[in-house]
Design an enzyme around this catalytic site. Structure first.
Site, PDB file in Angstrom:
ATOM      1  CG  ASN A  32       1.532   3.297  -5.777  1.00  0.00           C
ATOM      2  OD1 ASN A  32       1.870   4.308  -6.366  1.00  0.00           O
ATOM      3  ND2 ASN A  32       2.165   2.138  -5.913  1.00  0.00           N
ATOM      4  CG  HIS A  44       1.725  -1.573 -15.515  1.00  0.00           C
ATOM      5  ND1 HIS A  44       1.445  -2.843 -15.056  1.00  0.00           N
ATOM      6  CD2 HIS A  44       2.782  -1.696 -16.352  1.00  0.00           C
ATOM      7  CE1 HIS A  44       2.295  -3.694 -15.604  1.00  0.00           C
ATOM      8  NE2 HIS A  44       3.113  -3.034 -16.389  1.00  0.00           N
ATOM      9  CG  ASP A  60      -1.504  -3.675 -17.585  1.00  0.00           C
ATOM     10  OD1 ASP A  60      -2.200  -3.251 -16.649  1.00  0.00           O
ATOM     11  OD2 ASP A  60      -0.617  -4.546 -17.443  1.00  0.00           O
ATOM     12  CB  ALA A 110       7.556   7.080 -11.864  1.00  0.00           C
ATOM     13  CD  GLU A 111       4.753   2.187  -9.044  1.00  0.00           C
ATOM     14  OE1 GLU A 111       3.696   1.847  -8.504  1.00  0.00           O
ATOM     15  OE2 GLU A 111       5.725   1.406  -9.181  1.00  0.00           O
ATOM     16  N   GLY A 166       0.783  -1.234   0.000  1.00  0.00           N
ATOM     17  CA  GLY A 166       0.000   0.000   0.000  1.00  0.00           C
ATOM     18  C   GLY A 166       0.812   1.281   0.000  1.00  0.00           C
TER      19      GLY A 166
HETATM   20  C1  GAR Z   1       3.170  -1.035  -7.459  1.00  0.00           C
HETATM   21  O1  GAR Z   1       4.490  -1.016  -7.934  1.00  0.00           O
HETATM   22  C2  GAR Z   1       2.195  -1.025  -8.617  1.00  0.00           C
HETATM   23  O2  GAR Z   1       2.618  -0.253  -9.703  1.00  0.00           O
HETATM   24  C3  GAR Z   1       2.155  -2.490  -8.978  1.00  0.00           C
HETATM   25  O3  GAR Z   1       2.127  -3.150  -7.723  1.00  0.00           O
HETATM   26  C4  GAR Z   1       2.871  -2.369  -6.773  1.00  0.00           C
HETATM   27  C5  GAR Z   1       2.043  -2.193  -5.520  1.00  0.00           C
HETATM   28  O4  GAR Z   1       2.794  -1.593  -4.495  1.00  0.00           O
HETATM   29  N1  GAR Z   1       1.030  -2.810  -9.793  1.00  0.00           N
HETATM   30  C6  GAR Z   1       1.089  -3.660 -10.820  1.00  0.00           C
HETATM   31  O5  GAR Z   1       2.077  -4.288 -11.118  1.00  0.00           O
HETATM   32  C7  GAR Z   1      -0.212  -3.798 -11.608  1.00  0.00           C
HETATM   33  N2  GAR Z   1       0.002  -4.520 -12.828  1.00  0.00           N
HETATM   34  P1  GAR Z   1       2.107  -0.902  -3.259  1.00  0.00           P
HETATM   35  O6  GAR Z   1       1.135  -1.909  -2.646  1.00  0.00           O
HETATM   36  O7  GAR Z   1       3.242  -0.590  -2.321  1.00  0.00           O
HETATM   37  O8  GAR Z   1       1.408   0.344  -3.738  1.00  0.00           O
END
Ligand code: GAR
Length: 196
Positions: free
Chosen positions: A14, A110, A151, A180-181, A12
């Site tokens: 993000n 993504h 995607d 980025a994210e 979590g």
């Molecule tokens: C993130 O890197 C997100 O971009 C990826 O899962 C991770 C979740 O991390 N999502 C994908 O790969 C979707 N295809 P988080 O739980 O720490 O946010």
């Protein structure tokens, strides 16, 4: 106020970036009304609790088949009457009925520059493993609308991140998240919340 439901499967980070951006005012006109997880034992649920956001689990393990799980998931989402559904590391295939009902109201983050390293089987660390194996020098993250493909929906925002000599998948994943994210997903939500 944009009513946002965030869907998670893991740590979590993000989700945390979204919570923080709402608190600092980097995201305006937005309320996170619930966090939904498909897993019980994930840190994302703690993050929701700490932020005082309603957290709920809808796990496939609690249903006799996929159709029943999909129905329960959609019912739960509906109960919050969301304007936007944010997939923040949600690793479950979204039921078709939900995509029909929430057309252009579901977004996903993504960890690559789509259309590279995306589609079935590309998630989390696997994306970065594949990118390093191929020897790319530039990767990044993408926020896109969710359609019925994997995607394949229209891209909202992208940010490039440099791959460095000696990167491991873990190191690269961290850099893509930091650079980025965690910036891109809050920015995309703010853009939608303010009709930009
Ligand atoms: C993130 O890197 C997100 O971009 C990826 O899962 C991770 C979740 O991390 N999502 C994908 O790969 C979707 N295809 P988080 O739980 O720490 O946010």
């Amino acid at each position: 106020m944009l009513r946002v439901v965030v869907m998670v499967s893991g740590g979590g980070t993000n989700l945390q970036a979204i919570i923080d951006a709402v608190n600092t005012g980097d995201i305006t006109n937005t309320e996170i009304v619930a966090v939904i997880s498909n897993n019980y034992d994930v840190y994302a649920l703690e993050r929701a609790k700490k932020a005082g956001i309603e957290d709920v689990v809808v796990s496939p393990k609690d249903y006799s088949d996929r159709a029943k799980f999909n129905e329960a998931l959609l019912d739960k989402v509906d109960s919050y009457n969301p304007d936007l559904i944010v997939l923040a590391g949600f690793l479950v295939v979204i039921p078709e009925a939900m995509i029909d009902k929430y057309e252009n109201k579901i977004i996903n983050i993504h960890p690559s520059l789509i259309p590279s390293f995306c589609g079935t089987g590309y998630y989390g660390l696997k994306v970065h493993e594949a990118a390093l194996e191929r020897g790319v020098k530039l990767t990044g993250a993408t926020v896109h609308y969710v359609d019925k493909g994997t995607d394949t929906g229209p891209i909202i925002m992208q940010k490039a991140v440099e791959v460095k000599e000696g990167d491991t998948p873990e190191i690269l994943q961290r850099r893509v998240m930091e650079e980025a994210e965690w910036k891109l997903l809050p920015a995309a939500i703010n853009k939608i919340a303010n009709n930009k």
